[in-house]
Design an enzyme around this catalytic site. Structure first.
Site, PDB file in Angstrom:
ATOM      1  N   GLU A 101      34.684  40.580  38.930  1.00 31.49           N
ATOM      2  CA  GLU A 101      35.824  41.481  38.610  1.00 31.49           C
ATOM      3  C   GLU A 101      35.928  41.734  37.655  1.00 31.49           C
ATOM      4  O   GLU A 101      36.506  39.983  37.034  1.00 31.49           O
ATOM      5  CB  GLU A 101      36.453  41.476  39.662  1.00 31.49           C
ATOM      6  CG  GLU A 101      36.450  41.990  41.079  1.00 31.49           C
ATOM      7  CD  GLU A 101      37.904  41.422  41.905  1.00 31.49           C
ATOM      8  OE1 GLU A 101      37.469  42.839  42.671  1.00 31.49           O
ATOM      9  OE2 GLU A 101      37.879  40.674  41.994  1.00 31.49           O
ATOM     10  N   SER A 113      42.099  33.272  41.839  1.00 32.74           N
ATOM     11  CA  SER A 113      41.458  34.271  42.781  1.00 32.74           C
ATOM     12  C   SER A 113      42.844  34.821  43.260  1.00 32.74           C
ATOM     13  O   SER A 113      42.385  36.519  43.998  1.00 32.74           O
ATOM     14  CB  SER A 113      40.308  33.983  43.583  1.00 32.74           C
ATOM     15  OG  SER A 113      41.087  32.776  43.859  1.00 32.74           O
ATOM     16  N   ASN A 155      39.074  41.400  47.176  1.00 30.63           N
ATOM     17  CA  ASN A 155      39.777  40.626  48.405  1.00 30.63           C
ATOM     18  C   ASN A 155      40.628  41.336  49.092  1.00 30.63           C
ATOM     19  O   ASN A 155      40.588  41.034  50.439  1.00 30.63           O
ATOM     20  CB  ASN A 155      40.567  38.826  47.691  1.00 30.63           C
ATOM     21  CG  ASN A 155      39.250  38.480  47.206  1.00 30.63           C
ATOM     22  OD1 ASN A 155      38.342  37.927  47.734  1.00 30.63           O
ATOM     23  ND2 ASN A 155      39.788  37.538  46.339  1.00 30.63           N
ATOM     24  N   HIS A 159      36.842  36.919  37.632  1.00 32.59           N
ATOM     25  CA  HIS A 159      36.198  36.932  38.454  1.00 32.59           C
ATOM     26  C   HIS A 159      35.314  37.025  39.157  1.00 32.59           C
ATOM     27  O   HIS A 159      34.605  38.166  39.764  1.00 32.59           O
ATOM     28  CB  HIS A 159      37.499  37.761  39.905  1.00 32.59           C
ATOM     29  CG  HIS A 159      37.717  37.368  41.053  1.00 32.59           C
ATOM     30  ND1 HIS A 159      37.766  37.952  41.964  1.00 32.59           N
ATOM     31  CD2 HIS A 159      37.716  36.275  41.610  1.00 32.59           C
ATOM     32  CE1 HIS A 159      38.130  37.496  43.318  1.00 32.59           C
ATOM     33  NE2 HIS A 159      38.128  36.125  43.109  1.00 32.59           N
TER      34      HIS A 159
HETATM   35  P1  NAI Z   1      38.128  22.801  43.056  1.00 29.24           P
HETATM   36  O1  NAI Z   1      39.407  22.683  43.779  1.00 29.24           O
HETATM   37  O2  NAI Z   1      36.649  23.196  43.481  1.00 29.24           O
HETATM   38  O3  NAI Z   1      37.920  22.630  41.283  1.00 29.24           O
HETATM   39  C1  NAI Z   1      38.584  22.384  40.681  1.00 29.24           C
HETATM   40  C2  NAI Z   1      38.320  21.648  39.091  1.00 29.24           C
HETATM   41  O4  NAI Z   1      39.100  21.392  38.438  1.00 29.24           O
HETATM   42  C3  NAI Z   1      38.376  20.416  39.893  1.00 29.24           C
HETATM   43  O5  NAI Z   1      36.825  19.726  39.912  1.00 29.24           O
HETATM   44  C4  NAI Z   1      39.281  19.632  39.196  1.00 29.24           C
HETATM   45  O6  NAI Z   1      39.161  18.631  38.964  1.00 29.24           O
HETATM   46  C5  NAI Z   1      39.188  20.712  38.367  1.00 29.24           C
HETATM   47  N1  NAI Z   1      40.484  20.285  37.346  1.00 29.24           N
HETATM   48  C6  NAI Z   1      41.814  20.596  37.555  1.00 29.24           C
HETATM   49  N2  NAI Z   1      43.266  20.991  36.764  1.00 29.24           N
HETATM   50  C7  NAI Z   1      42.248  20.475  35.495  1.00 29.24           C
HETATM   51  C8  NAI Z   1      43.203  20.361  34.269  1.00 29.24           C
HETATM   52  N3  NAI Z   1      43.686  20.741  34.264  1.00 29.24           N
HETATM   53  N4  NAI Z   1      42.192  20.368  33.485  1.00 29.24           N
HETATM   54  C9  NAI Z   1      40.431  19.962  33.588  1.00 29.24           C
HETATM   55  N5  NAI Z   1      40.206  20.504  34.894  1.00 29.24           N
HETATM   56  C10 NAI Z   1      40.680  20.606  35.907  1.00 29.24           C
HETATM   57  O7  NAI Z   1      38.545  24.448  43.030  1.00 29.24           O
HETATM   58  P2  NAI Z   1      37.140  26.360  42.720  1.00 29.24           P
HETATM   59  O8  NAI Z   1      37.299  26.368  44.104  1.00 29.24           O
HETATM   60  O9  NAI Z   1      36.278  25.855  42.219  1.00 29.24           O
HETATM   61  O10 NAI Z   1      38.603  27.250  42.152  1.00 29.24           O
HETATM   62  C11 NAI Z   1      39.032  26.893  41.301  1.00 29.24           C
HETATM   63  C12 NAI Z   1      39.288  28.347  40.315  1.00 29.24           C
HETATM   64  O11 NAI Z   1      38.256  29.559  40.584  1.00 29.24           O
HETATM   65  C13 NAI Z   1      40.527  28.839  41.245  1.00 29.24           C
HETATM   66  O12 NAI Z   1      41.762  29.225  40.871  1.00 29.24           O
HETATM   67  C14 NAI Z   1      40.340  29.737  42.593  1.00 29.24           C
HETATM   68  O13 NAI Z   1      40.853  30.525  43.283  1.00 29.24           O
HETATM   69  C15 NAI Z   1      38.922  30.479  41.421  1.00 29.24           C
HETATM   70  N6  NAI Z   1      38.516  31.060  43.042  1.00 29.24           N
HETATM   71  C16 NAI Z   1      37.189  30.281  43.752  1.00 29.24           C
HETATM   72  C17 NAI Z   1      36.689  31.159  44.774  1.00 29.24           C
HETATM   73  C18 NAI Z   1      35.931  29.731  46.017  1.00 29.24           C
HETATM   74  O14 NAI Z   1      35.384  30.183  47.065  1.00 29.24           O
HETATM   75  N7  NAI Z   1      36.411  28.802  45.933  1.00 29.24           N
HETATM   76  C19 NAI Z   1      36.289  31.854  44.579  1.00 29.24           C
HETATM   77  C20 NAI Z   1      36.376  32.258  43.145  1.00 29.24           C
HETATM   78  C21 NAI Z   1      37.446  31.917  42.323  1.00 29.24           C
END
Ligand code: NAI
Length: 679
Positions: free
Chosen positions: A455, A422, A493, A443
């Site tokens: 997006e 994001s 955003n 996104h």
């Molecule tokens: P989160 O922390 O809930 O999930 C991330 C997951 O990725 C975790 O389960 C972790 O174990 C896993 N992970 C980390 N490194 C890894 C690897 N090398 N291989 C396999 N699994 C791995 O994070 P979230 O909130 O789901 O965010 C994920 C992405 O989405 C980020 O880039 C964030 O910026 C983006 N995003 C988040 C939003 C939100 O509201 N939370 C909205 C839009 C985008």
């Protein structure tokens, strides 16, 4: 003599069968779908006049389009209705024609297969009988409320007459489309049969003209003069939870119409036309029609390319990745989800099951099928099979780059790598790839199942073919894809952040969060900025804000860091700007603050100013697309037509003056963007 079979109608065709039943086929010229345009209606009028003098045994109306029955009136024609002098005759004409159809002496049958919406259903309701195909493509509805009006071709009185006020009003107030079986259950239609029996059923109704079922006693009681005020006030309360009268008058007009005239169906028809004539010229209706076309514009993105991946692989089974994977499985794709922590995968699958149940209700077969399409894949075997890999791991550029380097050698030669980042620049991530052109941003917004926009971010190195395929993918998974230039915060955003930060700044100044949120919802936002920040998570807000403030020179309020340092992260930690009880913010309803208009101006002006900056920087291709992105990505008051449209509508000069005043009082962050001058 029967009306000439070869009459020169461009949209309609008339033929007679051996029983002397007239089959009236609608096949709108130069259009994929049937619409009740002015021309289509005028031709129908002339056919009905012929049929009045030559009385056939029966009349059956059907569509010759593969795409469905009739999708409704031609909405473009609504945009031309600027005042009552134009709209009243427009509606009166529709009524005259529907009345002619209703008054034909022979039995009339509407034979419905596929979508039967708005004016299409109103035309059917003017027939003596409606029979519909019992198949997945057939749906019936009166969605006018979504365009800021209510049914205006007799649909109000006639739907209530058929199925009673409660189901009919529910259909009209929600605007939802229902399957044929449900329509039969509520008496909206007379019969629902398998497609192969549809013609025979229509002929039987036309020839035998059975007595129509009355609406159930309970419904007739609810329609009585005594009960209507009570039921109507309940309806107003229910509508009030979703839409305010000053923003969305149509549902309130509809309830008044029913309450005042339900016992005089003829008068109700006249009043219906009058009410819609007034609503159709309102700003709300024009802006909602605009939003409808913006949505169509987004839907048409990526249409040039056909990209249907056989396999989707998602890396990261957290909040976003887990929900994206479940969403793709619901859309029919085979999906593998990878996470470094097996525990997260277990949570993903639990959440996915809940989404499937929510989507398919009691359809166990559909729930099982969706579950079969979603596979846990701790080791990442899906990488080598996938046509598109969606990365949704931690928001950390180094971690993401490391992952890309490790998976690229295993990816198919033409597979796309789509990141859900994001805030990280795509160019900072693609440097880790041997083929940087295959990286694109995809996104999604949180919660994935609810937010319609995605997006699609074009990095400096993204291949055009990859971009087009990803737009097509966004469309195929039932989202509204928007092509956005790679730049900090992308579009949504970036525009949202100054508005959120202004809200947080005001809390720091002592303005109660409740007042700030009310100022925003009074403007028409679906949720106030403080509650939104708490819901997204103050840690996430802060990290996006830091990136944006560095890139765009946006000041960061101190109290945001103070909150995160104290581990007050919002809803998820039980406390943020609000405290949360059972997942709900505890609000002080009596909170007050002097100048709520000024609070509103500070919030909205910062949002509008950032939207103009995005216009200048061409973050998306047009001003309409800025409006579309902000409406579908943030829920920005749809009845205002989008931020850029709103600036023009409210008066560029007046708003620019207000910016100057705020700048004098609060400083540089209210400096109008150079693009104001060109609006
Ligand atoms: P989160 O922390 O809930 O999930 C991330 C997951 O990725 C975790 O389960 C972790 O174990 C896993 N992970 C980390 N490194 C890894 C690897 N090398 N291989 C396999 N699994 C791995 O994070 P979230 O909130 O789901 O965010 C994920 C992405 O989405 C980020 O880039 C964030 O910026 C983006 N995003 C988040 C939003 C939100 O509201 N939370 C909205 C839009 C985008």
């Amino acid at each position: 003599m029967s009306p000439d079979l070869a009459s020169n109608y461009t949209h309609w065709k008339l033929e007679y069968d051996d029983h002397n039943v007239a089959w009236l086929h609608l096949d709108m010229a130069d259009s994929k779908v049937n619409l009740l345009s002015g021309e289509v209606l005028e031709q129908l009028r002339s056919i009905l006049e012929d049929l009045e003098s030559y009385s056939p045994q029966g009349v059956i109306i059907q569509s010759d389009k593969k795409a469905g029955f009739i999708f409704g009136a031609d909405i473009k024609e609504f945009l031309e209705l600027d005042d009552i002098a134009q709209s009243q005759p427009f509606l009166d004409r529709g009524h005259e024609i529907m009345d002619k159809l209703a008054a034909l002496r022979c039995p009339t049958v509407s034979m419905v297969k596929g979508m039967c919406l708005g004016g299409g259903l109103e035309l059917s309701l003017a027939c003596d009988y409606i029979v519909a195909a019992d198949d997945a493509s057939t749906r019936l509805g009166l969605p006018e409320i979504k365009l800021g009006i209510h049914p205006g071709y007799g649909g109000t009185a006639r739907s209530i007459e058929r199925c009673g006020p409660l189901p009919a009003m529910d259909l009209m107030l929600t605007g939802r489309a229902i399957p044929a079986r449900t329509a039969k259950k509520i008496n909206l239609i007379d019969d629902c049969v398998p497609e192969r029996q549809l013609k025979q059923a229509a002929i039987t109704y036309a020839l035998e003209a059975p007595k129509r079922k009355r609406s159930p006693l309970m419904q007739r009681v609810a329609n009585s003069r005594l009960l209507r005020p009570l039921v109507a006030s309940q309806m107003r309360k229910q509508v009030g939870r979703k839409a305010r009268e000053q923003h969305y008058p149509a549902p309130y007009h509809l309830i008044d119409l029913w309450q005042n005239y339900a016992s005089q169906p003829k008068r109700m028809l006249r009043e219906e036309a009058r009410s819609v004539a007034e609503l159709a010229t309102s700003k709300t209706a024009h802006n909602l029609v605009r939003v409808f076309f913006l949505q169509e514009q987004l839907k048409s993105q990526g249409k040039q390319v056909d990209f249907e991946p056989e396999h989707v692989h998602v890396i990261g089974g957290g909040i976003m990745g887990g929900d994206i994977a479940a969403w793709c499985a619901i859309q029919g794709y085979n999906v593998t989800v990878q996470d470094q922590e097996p525990k997260r995968l277990a949570q993903t699958f639990k959440r996915a099951q809940a989404s499937f149940k929510k989507k398919y209700k009691r359809d166990r077969r559909a729930i099982i099928a969706a579950g079969d399409r979603l596979m846990p894949d701790h080791k990442g075997y899906g990488i080598s099979r996938a046509d598109i890999i969606i990365e949704a791991i931690f928001e950390d550029a180094d971690v993401k780059r490391e992952l890309y380097q490790s998976i690229e050698p295993r990816m198919k030669a033409d597979a796309i790598l789509a990141t859900n980042t994001s805030s990280i620049r795509l160019e900072d991530l693609s440097s880790a790839l041997a083929q940087p052109g295959r990286l694109v941003g995809l996104h999604f917004f949180n919660p994935v199942a609810k937010m319609p926009l995605v997006e699609i971010i074009r990095g400096e190195q993204t291949d055009e073919a990859v971009m087009q395929k990803t737009l097509a993918f966004g469309r195929n998974i039932g989202k509204l894809p928007l092509a956005v230039k790679s730049s900090p915060g992308f579009l949504v955003n970036r525009i949202l952040m100054p508005y959120l930060l202004e809200a947080v700044t005001m809390v720091g100044e002592g303005v109660p969060p409740e007042v700030i949120d009310k100022a925003a919802t009074d403007f028409g936002m679906p949720m106030g900025p403080i509650e939104l920040a708490d819901t997204v998570g103050l840690d996430i807000c802060k990290s996006v804000a830091e990136i944006l403030s560095a890139a765009l020179d946006m000041p960061l309020p101190d109290n945001l860091s103070a909150m995160t340092n104290a581990n007050k992260l919002g809803k998820k930690s039980g406390e943020g700007f609000y405290r949360y009880r059972n997942g709900k913010a505890v609000k002080n309803r009596s909170a007050q603050h002097g100048d709520i208009k000024k609070v509103q101006d500070r919030l909205i002006m910062r949002l509008l100013n950032e939207a103009t900056a995005c216009l200048r920087e061409q973050i998306v291709e047009s001003d309409d697309l800025i409006d579309a992105g902000v409406i579908f990505g943030t829920g920005f008051a749809p009845f205002r037509g989008g931020p850029i449209h709103y600036i023009r509508d409210a008066g560029t000069e007046r708003l620019a003056q207000r910016m100057d005043e705020l700048q004098r009082e609060y400083g540089e962050r209210f400096q109008s963007d150079a693009a104001w001058a060109g609006l």
